[in-house]
Design a protein around this motif. Structure first.
Motif, PDB file in Angstrom:
ATOM      1  N   VAL A 131      24.393 -47.018  72.245  1.00 43.36           N
ATOM      2  CA  VAL A 131      25.892 -46.320  70.633  1.00 43.36           C
ATOM      3  C   VAL A 131      26.138 -45.862  71.108  1.00 43.36           C
ATOM      4  N   MET A 132      27.326 -45.419  71.269  1.00 43.57           N
ATOM      5  CA  MET A 132      28.545 -44.510  71.407  1.00 43.57           C
ATOM      6  C   MET A 132      27.867 -43.921  70.748  1.00 43.57           C
ATOM      7  N   ALA A 133      28.525 -44.159  68.900  1.00 43.86           N
ATOM      8  CA  ALA A 133      28.160 -43.691  67.898  1.00 43.86           C
ATOM      9  C   ALA A 133      27.141 -43.774  66.289  1.00 43.86           C
ATOM     10  N   SER A 134      27.183 -43.291  65.821  1.00 43.27           N
ATOM     11  CA  SER A 134      25.935 -43.114  64.211  1.00 43.27           C
ATOM     12  C   SER A 134      27.103 -42.433  63.385  1.00 43.27           C
ATOM     13  N   ALA A 135      25.935 -42.166  62.022  1.00 45.39           N
ATOM     14  CA  ALA A 135      26.784 -41.515  61.327  1.00 45.39           C
ATOM     15  C   ALA A 135      25.701 -41.259  60.236  1.00 45.39           C
ATOM     16  N   ILE A 136      25.829 -40.267  59.462  1.00 44.32           N
ATOM     17  CA  ILE A 136      24.468 -39.878  58.595  1.00 44.32           C
ATOM     18  C   ILE A 136      24.675 -40.118  56.962  1.00 44.32           C
ATOM     19  N   ASN A 137      23.666 -40.911  57.012  1.00 43.11           N
ATOM     20  CA  ASN A 137      23.724 -41.277  55.275  1.00 43.11           C
ATOM     21  C   ASN A 137      22.654 -40.367  54.826  1.00 43.11           C
ATOM     22  N   TYR A 138      22.227 -41.244  53.635  1.00 42.58           N
ATOM     23  CA  TYR A 138      21.396 -39.946  52.329  1.00 42.58           C
ATOM     24  C   TYR A 138      19.884 -40.301  52.632  1.00 42.58           C
TER      25      TYR A 138
ATOM     26  N   ILE B  70      40.400 -51.663  53.942  1.00 42.05           N
ATOM     27  CA  ILE B  70      39.979 -50.391  53.375  1.00 42.05           C
ATOM     28  C   ILE B  70      38.955 -49.422  54.691  1.00 42.05           C
ATOM     29  N   HIS B  71      39.681 -48.039  54.287  1.00 42.46           N
ATOM     30  CA  HIS B  71      39.746 -47.419  55.279  1.00 42.46           C
ATOM     31  C   HIS B  71      38.929 -46.312  56.320  1.00 42.46           C
ATOM     32  N   PRO B  72      37.502 -45.988  56.873  1.00 45.03           N
ATOM     33  CA  PRO B  72      36.578 -45.169  56.983  1.00 45.03           C
ATOM     34  C   PRO B  72      37.075 -43.820  56.393  1.00 45.03           C
ATOM     35  N   THR B  73      36.452 -43.356  56.109  1.00 40.00           N
ATOM     36  CA  THR B  73      36.154 -41.488  55.565  1.00 40.00           C
ATOM     37  C   THR B  73      34.867 -40.728  56.382  1.00 40.00           C
ATOM     38  N   LEU B  74      35.884 -41.145  57.034  1.00 41.32           N
ATOM     39  CA  LEU B  74      35.428 -40.523  58.306  1.00 41.32           C
ATOM     40  C   LEU B  74      36.008 -38.740  58.190  1.00 41.32           C
ATOM     41  N   SER B  75      35.314 -37.741  57.749  1.00 41.94           N
ATOM     42  CA  SER B  75      35.659 -36.156  57.218  1.00 41.94           C
ATOM     43  C   SER B  75      35.581 -35.253  59.106  1.00 41.94           C
ATOM     44  N   THR B  76      34.028 -34.913  59.472  1.00 41.33           N
ATOM     45  CA  THR B  76      33.962 -34.500  60.775  1.00 41.33           C
ATOM     46  C   THR B  76      32.573 -35.572  61.365  1.00 41.33           C
TER      47      THR B  76
ATOM     48  N   LEU C 115      21.760 -31.950  57.289  1.00 41.36           N
ATOM     49  CA  LEU C 115      21.830 -30.651  56.652  1.00 41.36           C
ATOM     50  C   LEU C 115      23.786 -30.194  55.255  1.00 41.36           C
ATOM     51  N   ASP C 116      24.543 -30.832  56.305  1.00 41.95           N
ATOM     52  CA  ASP C 116      26.092 -30.650  55.508  1.00 41.95           C
ATOM     53  C   ASP C 116      25.817 -31.963  54.469  1.00 41.95           C
ATOM     54  N   LEU C 117      25.160 -33.085  54.443  1.00 42.65           N
ATOM     55  CA  LEU C 117      24.760 -33.473  53.588  1.00 42.65           C
ATOM     56  C   LEU C 117      23.843 -33.316  52.419  1.00 42.65           C
ATOM     57  N   HIS C 118      22.597 -33.218  52.973  1.00 39.14           N
ATOM     58  CA  HIS C 118      21.785 -32.455  52.568  1.00 39.14           C
ATOM     59  C   HIS C 118      22.360 -30.978  51.126  1.00 39.14           C
ATOM     60  N   ARG C 119      23.169 -30.020  51.016  1.00 41.62           N
ATOM     61  CA  ARG C 119      23.611 -28.924  50.748  1.00 41.62           C
ATOM     62  C   ARG C 119      25.277 -29.684  49.909  1.00 41.62           C
ATOM     63  N   ASN C 120      25.888 -30.588  50.187  1.00 43.94           N
ATOM     64  CA  ASN C 120      26.620 -31.305  49.608  1.00 43.94           C
ATOM     65  C   ASN C 120      27.505 -30.760  49.911  1.00 43.94           C
TER      66      ASN C 120
ATOM     67  N   GLN D   9      32.593 -33.643  52.932  1.00 44.38           N
ATOM     68  CA  GLN D   9      33.234 -34.634  52.529  1.00 44.38           C
ATOM     69  C   GLN D   9      33.329 -36.229  53.213  1.00 44.38           C
ATOM     70  N   GLY D  10      33.326 -37.503  52.295  1.00 44.56           N
ATOM     71  CA  GLY D  10      33.543 -38.757  53.093  1.00 44.56           C
ATOM     72  C   GLY D  10      31.617 -38.569  54.129  1.00 44.56           C
ATOM     73  N   LYS D  11      31.881 -39.141  55.192  1.00 43.59           N
ATOM     74  CA  LYS D  11      31.554 -38.997  55.866  1.00 43.59           C
ATOM     75  C   LYS D  11      30.951 -38.047  56.981  1.00 43.59           C
ATOM     76  N   VAL D  12      30.144 -38.039  57.648  1.00 39.87           N
ATOM     77  CA  VAL D  12      30.093 -37.412  58.376  1.00 39.87           C
ATOM     78  C   VAL D  12      29.181 -38.488  59.790  1.00 39.87           C
ATOM     79  N   GLY D  13      30.046 -38.410  60.730  1.00 44.01           N
ATOM     80  CA  GLY D  13      29.580 -38.630  61.823  1.00 44.01           C
ATOM     81  C   GLY D  13      28.965 -38.016  62.773  1.00 44.01           C
ATOM     82  N   VAL D  14      28.363 -38.993  64.368  1.00 46.11           N
ATOM     83  CA  VAL D  14      27.107 -38.392  65.136  1.00 46.11           C
ATOM     84  C   VAL D  14      27.406 -38.546  66.344  1.00 46.11           C
ATOM     85  N   ARG D  15      28.534 -38.604  67.442  1.00 40.81           N
ATOM     86  CA  ARG D  15      28.828 -38.905  68.938  1.00 40.81           C
ATOM     87  C   ARG D  15      27.305 -39.233  69.475  1.00 40.81           C
ATOM     88  N   VAL D  16      27.602 -40.410  69.848  1.00 38.66           N
ATOM     89  CA  VAL D  16      25.684 -40.429  70.913  1.00 38.66           C
ATOM     90  C   VAL D  16      26.622 -40.470  72.567  1.00 38.66           C
ATOM     91  N   LEU D  17      26.876 -41.864  73.135  1.00 37.47           N
ATOM     92  CA  LEU D  17      26.937 -41.940  73.715  1.00 37.47           C
ATOM     93  C   LEU D  17      28.504 -41.727  74.103  1.00 37.47           C
TER      94      LEU D  17
END
Length: 444
Positions: free
Chosen positions: A71-78, A382-388, A400-405, A408-416
């Motif tokens: 996994v090179m990257a992932s993302a946060i979902n609700y 269609i384009h990605p909506t990654l914000s940070t 926590l960003d998602l939990h507190r709303n 913007q858009g999607k929050v990503g996570v850098r893994v490898l």
């Protein structure tokens, strides 16, 4: 894992796939012995940073029809928010139930849960019976896990009796250096996107496609007026794009001027800032306010020149559902895929039955729908909506960003992936659409 990482970063995917798979890897987990840690707290007050851990966990056994992915990257979902606050139930209930379903599934019933329902990366190994995908392939994964051993899922895999969401109702999810997926979850990574951009797409883009475009959802057509709640968020940002791409007219509902500006930048003409307008659909915890429904409906008609929404794109749930049923036009459709503000919905049924409206429940997407949604991204329609993005170690902050709303858009996570911006192959296509790709990156 460092050798695998370096090989992928240098573009030698075959070399990465030829290296030994490590016996363990780092992963974001919740622990079964901590499920009562927030027991006396309201869900809104629970802090995911306290429940999410970065642990070294054993690499799972690879079974038939499965793949191990670096996994090179992932993302946060609700769903990871729900997992982290153990709401409405701890996900270990899902893992125990899955573990009882068949001998191979017992691997998933563990005292820890590796979470995450998105990834981009490189296939390291495939199990028996996998023929389309090979070690070294560059992929993204959608989150639909199905068995398809019974008849129910063969018209629509989402109706399979063993349908589950990977990384939420199964173990070994994408917020980890290695993920275990079924081969039928894999799709080609869009070559003009970075690892983190590609990883942000799978769950929300596919969900929005089925919910709004597919015949299994609202079956959007040209000219439809579409009310989109949370139009700059993870789901809503894709719904807004699909509405515009399909010739519909989005009415975007947001909660701040910054989010309103993002919607306008995507091309939406009609935007409602519900905070600025002060809408309060509930008088108190038990009583809704129909006057506010009417005021909201009046505002929609002012913007659209008298049109009520043909489709209401619902996902907040309890807070907004009564208003959604009210404002949909006669014969209109309310299509719902979530309940982020609460799953016990209340609405005045007179506005539903007497005006021949429909409520459609939809959930993620089948493989065909996910593939079509990914194909539209690959074609840069269609384009990605990654914000940070955050590093793996700070996944709790990302959740926590998602939990507190506050995202913007999607929050990503850098893994490898050691930095942002890696993994691009089609630079020409990227350059033509760079403004749209970066639209959410340039907003506060």
């Amino acid at each position: 894992m460092d050798e695998i990482r370096q090989a992928i970063v240098h573009g030698d995917y075959a070399a990465a796939a030829s290296l030994p798979v490590p016996e363990s890897y780092r992963a974001v987990t919740v622990h079964a012995d901590e499920t009562d840690m927030f027991e006396d707290m309201a869900p809104a007050d629970r802090d995911p940073r306290k429940s999410l851990h970065v642990d070294e966990v054993p690499t799972p056994e690879l079974g038939p029809g499965e793949a191990l992915v670096a996994v090179m990257a992932s993302a946060i979902n609700y769903n990871t928010v729900w997992t982290s606050i153990f709401e409405p139930i701890p996900t270990f209930t899902f893992l125990r139930r899955y573990g009882r379903s068949n001998p191979l599934a017992k691997r998933h019933d563990l005292p820890y849960h590796v979470v995450g329902s998105d990834l981009s990366g490189v296939v390291l190994r495939t199990g028996p019976g996998v023929h389309v995908w090979r070690p070294g392939d560059e992929v993204v994964a959608h989150c639909l896990s199905v068995e398809l051993e019974g008849p129910d899922g063969h018209n629509d895999a989402m109706l399979d009796s063993e349908q589950r969401i990977w990384g939420f109702e199964t173990n070994f999810g994408g917020l980890a250096e290695i993920a275990l997926v079924k081969a039928t979850q894999l799709m080609p990574k869009p070559p003009h996107l970075t690892w983190e951009e590609a990883a942000s797409l799978g769950l929300v883009n596919s969900t929005a496609y089925r919910q709004l475009v597919s015949r299994n959802g609202a079956d959007l057509k040209q000219g439809d007026t579409v009310l989109i709640w949370g139009a700059s968020g993870g789901l809503g940002s894709y719904a807004t794009q699909y509405a515009l791409n399909g010739g519909a007219i989005p009415v975007c509902v947001v909660s701040s001027p910054d989010k309103a500006e993002v919607c306008r930048a995507m091309g939406a003409e009609y935007v409602i800032d519900r905070s600025a307008d002060g809408y309060r659909f509930w008088k108190d915890d038990h009583t809704q306010d129909p006057k506010e429904w009417r005021r909201f409906g009046t505002r929609i008609r002012e913007l659209t020149g008298g049109d009520d929404p043909d489709i209401v794109f619902e996902h907040p749930g309890r807070e907004t559902f009564g208003a959604s049923v009210y404002v949909a036009r006669r014969g209109g459709t309310i299509v719902t895929c979530a309940s982020t503000s609460g799953y016990e919905h209340q609405f005045d049924n007179r506005y539903l039955w007497m005006n021949l409206k429909r409520v459609i429940g939809t959930h993620f997407a089948n493989y065909r729908e996910a593939w079509e949604a990914n194909r539209l991204v690959t074609k840069a329609q269609i384009h990605p909506t990654l914000s940070t993005t955050y590093p793996l170690e700070q996944t709790g902050h990302a959740v926590l960003d998602l939990h507190r709303n506050v995202h913007q858009g999607k929050v990503g996570v850098r893994v490898l992936a050691p930095a942002e911006g890696l993994g691009v192959h089609d630079h020409e296509l990227r350059e033509r659409h760079l403004k749209s790709i970066n639209r959410f990156r340039s907003t506060p």
